[in-house]
Design an enzyme around this catalytic site. Sequence first.
Site, PDB file in Angstrom:
ATOM      1  N   GLU A  57      73.122  36.163  15.313  1.00 30.71           N
ATOM      2  CA  GLU A  57      72.883  37.397  15.956  1.00 30.71           C
ATOM      3  C   GLU A  57      72.134  36.643  17.305  1.00 30.71           C
ATOM      4  O   GLU A  57      71.673  35.651  17.443  1.00 30.71           O
ATOM      5  CB  GLU A  57      71.786  38.005  15.250  1.00 30.71           C
ATOM      6  CG  GLU A  57      72.117  38.573  13.880  1.00 30.71           C
ATOM      7  CD  GLU A  57      70.876  39.048  13.031  1.00 30.71           C
ATOM      8  OE1 GLU A  57      69.891  39.479  13.834  1.00 30.71           O
ATOM      9  OE2 GLU A  57      70.871  38.926  11.851  1.00 30.71           O
ATOM     10  N   LYS A  72      69.565  36.751  20.249  1.00 28.87           N
ATOM     11  CA  LYS A  72      68.125  36.654  20.445  1.00 28.87           C
ATOM     12  C   LYS A  72      67.764  37.533  21.543  1.00 28.87           C
ATOM     13  O   LYS A  72      67.757  36.953  22.812  1.00 28.87           O
ATOM     14  CB  LYS A  72      67.824  35.521  20.301  1.00 28.87           C
ATOM     15  CG  LYS A  72      66.283  35.282  20.302  1.00 28.87           C
ATOM     16  CD  LYS A  72      65.656  33.736  20.072  1.00 28.87           C
ATOM     17  CE  LYS A  72      64.232  33.867  19.999  1.00 28.87           C
ATOM     18  NZ  LYS A  72      63.133  34.309  21.136  1.00 28.87           N
ATOM     19  N   GLU A  79      74.232  68.548  30.380  1.00 34.42           N
ATOM     20  CA  GLU A  79      74.263  69.676  29.289  1.00 34.42           C
ATOM     21  C   GLU A  79      72.889  69.219  28.294  1.00 34.42           C
ATOM     22  O   GLU A  79      72.259  70.125  27.686  1.00 34.42           O
ATOM     23  CB  GLU A  79      75.479  69.384  28.551  1.00 34.42           C
ATOM     24  CG  GLU A  79      75.630  70.213  27.306  1.00 34.42           C
ATOM     25  CD  GLU A  79      75.667  71.652  27.523  1.00 34.42           C
ATOM     26  OE1 GLU A  79      75.315  72.366  26.289  1.00 34.42           O
ATOM     27  OE2 GLU A  79      75.554  72.295  28.460  1.00 34.42           O
ATOM     28  N   GLU A 126      63.525  44.355  18.206  1.00 34.96           N
ATOM     29  CA  GLU A 126      63.251  44.076  19.711  1.00 34.96           C
ATOM     30  C   GLU A 126      63.518  45.249  20.742  1.00 34.96           C
ATOM     31  O   GLU A 126      64.672  45.670  20.964  1.00 34.96           O
ATOM     32  CB  GLU A 126      64.165  42.665  19.981  1.00 34.96           C
ATOM     33  CG  GLU A 126      63.371  41.788  21.338  1.00 34.96           C
ATOM     34  CD  GLU A 126      62.445  40.774  20.734  1.00 34.96           C
ATOM     35  OE1 GLU A 126      61.926  40.064  21.507  1.00 34.96           O
ATOM     36  OE2 GLU A 126      62.389  40.791  19.364  1.00 34.96           O
TER      37      GLU A 126
END
Length: 667
Positions: free
Chosen positions: A110, A112, A34, A167
């Site tokens: 977080e 890396k 679609e 990143e």
Amino acid sequence: MGNIKSRVNELHDLLNQYGYEYYVQDNPSVPDSEYDKLLRELIDIEEAHPEFKSPDSPTVRVGGEVQSSFEKVNHDTPMLSLGNAFNEQELRRFDQRIREQVGSVEYMCELKIDGLAVSLKYVEGRFVQGLTRGDGTTGEDITENLRTIHAIPLKINEPLSFEVRGEAYMPRSSFIRLNEEKEKNEEQPFANPRNAAAGSLRQLDPKLAAKRKLSVFLYSVNDFTDFDATTQSGALDELDRLGFKTNHERMRVGDIEGVLEYIEKWTKQREQLSYDIDGIVIKVNDIEQQDEMGYTQKSPRWAIAYKFPAEEVVTTLQDIELSIGRTGVVTPTAILDPVRVAGTTVSRASLHNEDLIHERDIRIGDSVVVKKAGDIIPEVVKSITERRPEGTLPYSMPTHCPSCDHELVRIEGEVALRCINPKCQAQLVEGLIHFVSRQAMNIDGLGTKIIQQLYHHNVINDVADIFYLTEDDLLPLERMGSKKVENLLKAIEDAKANSLEHLLFGLGIRHLGVKASQVLAEKYETMDRLLEVTEEELISIHDIGDKLAQSVVTYLENEDIKALIEKLKYKNVNMVYNGIKTSDIEGHPDFKNKTIVLTGKLQQLTRKEASAWLELQGAKVTSSVTKKTDLVIAGEDAGSKLTKAEKFGTEIWTEEQFVAKQNEISS
């Protein structure tokens, strides 16, 4: 026209929504067919009515015109690197320093992402420019390639102007598909997803970048003027709200113990992710506290990157395979039960040489520990002797070459066994492969399998024969259609114009590397002059040592080599240096005509970027420290080269001194 414009707007909205669901939320509401149908409809409308095509149309995802180069652009604010921590003790020191400066603190942890740092600029809600990190001060404009990444919104719903950084990376599934395609086309596969992502974003043709299926995680906002966020976690939540892709494995923690728990979790679970990570980033969450702490010249004081130790896994050594290089060196390779190491499946690993095998008592049938050096090159660390099966024997290297059966020798002062038969087939084939490689003659499309077929069918026997190839020689080979043959013959013809240093390096003269080839080509300018050179003349050149001088003269005095050069000349292969001479580079007096060595880990730019910049200033960048070295630039963890420089009394700069001088010259 009104109906067409209305339909274009409707298609924009639908495609952006479906793309967001698929690439950002990972929760598609419609099948791929679609989405493809609607995209095809929009492409057809824009081709018929180009006045309705906008810069943020979803159709730019397929890639635009080929670019001639990437423009260098200054960052509005520098893209700094992060300081590193490699163990718990270093993390606790970081935490202590933070608390001494700002008191109570909350951290944001977080993942890396192992990719390529990028900066995205939005003006009035539209994506207008994307840059690489570059040297931190200046990056390359890769906007058109970044537009092909579906996870990057081309337009957001609010007219905000800001810069967001993140990143770009290649998912493991895309990496596997890409390398399968490269192997099918007899091209060199990428070593890891990080290299693949970086190489993809540096394609001058955005259509090629679009095919690589990259993604991105955004992790910071450079200017908070239009943001209500007062914390790093709040900024990421705001990016989520605006439609950006952030990594949802992040976690707020109240102290260093929470940081250590987060690290422990992802050290164990990193392989469960669909993308590669190489560590954990720890940031002070409160933005006011970040501002209070500030920055050093190269990194923020309020953040640090914990780097994972090299992953080690256990598998079984099934066999030891020997390969013969172009200089006759016999290299043992471990054949392993396939095992995942640092994100890729490994079935082969380096054993380096016979001495290492004996020192580590590595035997066929052993359970062995494997790791990737620098998370790139697999190597066998040790055997687990307590698991050793009964009856295994110490490994013995053969006495004769597995290719030509010539007796192997060990030259005094070397650890490698070597085949010294100049007619050894394995060496000749490896020499042909080297000749066409990127840093040598760079003949695109002439891969290993094609060379092997041509050699074993007696079509080519030396490097000059490559320039005598015809369509009739190539068409009978496997997977060689007429178009592929046409492209290959053009690549061979183009290679004739290469500057002399490429030919010199391609000939495979022992000890002669890329840099020394450049030095000789620039100094003597023509092959004819080089053929007359003496050892004494060569030794007097700054970067040429005794062994290299002897090797070059011995090689060029050989009558077979002289005949080979004449054979190349007959086919109009260039024998003249046509590059820019160092003496013609204006350069800078602090660097011009100086021999410089880079050592250690550079944080603010890559070794390649530093070398390129120094060469633009007229410097010669070499890999080893000698009494002739003028300057050593030492990054973190500089080892024996720094010690040698201190012994010789060579001038030594830190990376900070070098970057400061760069900035001074550039300003």
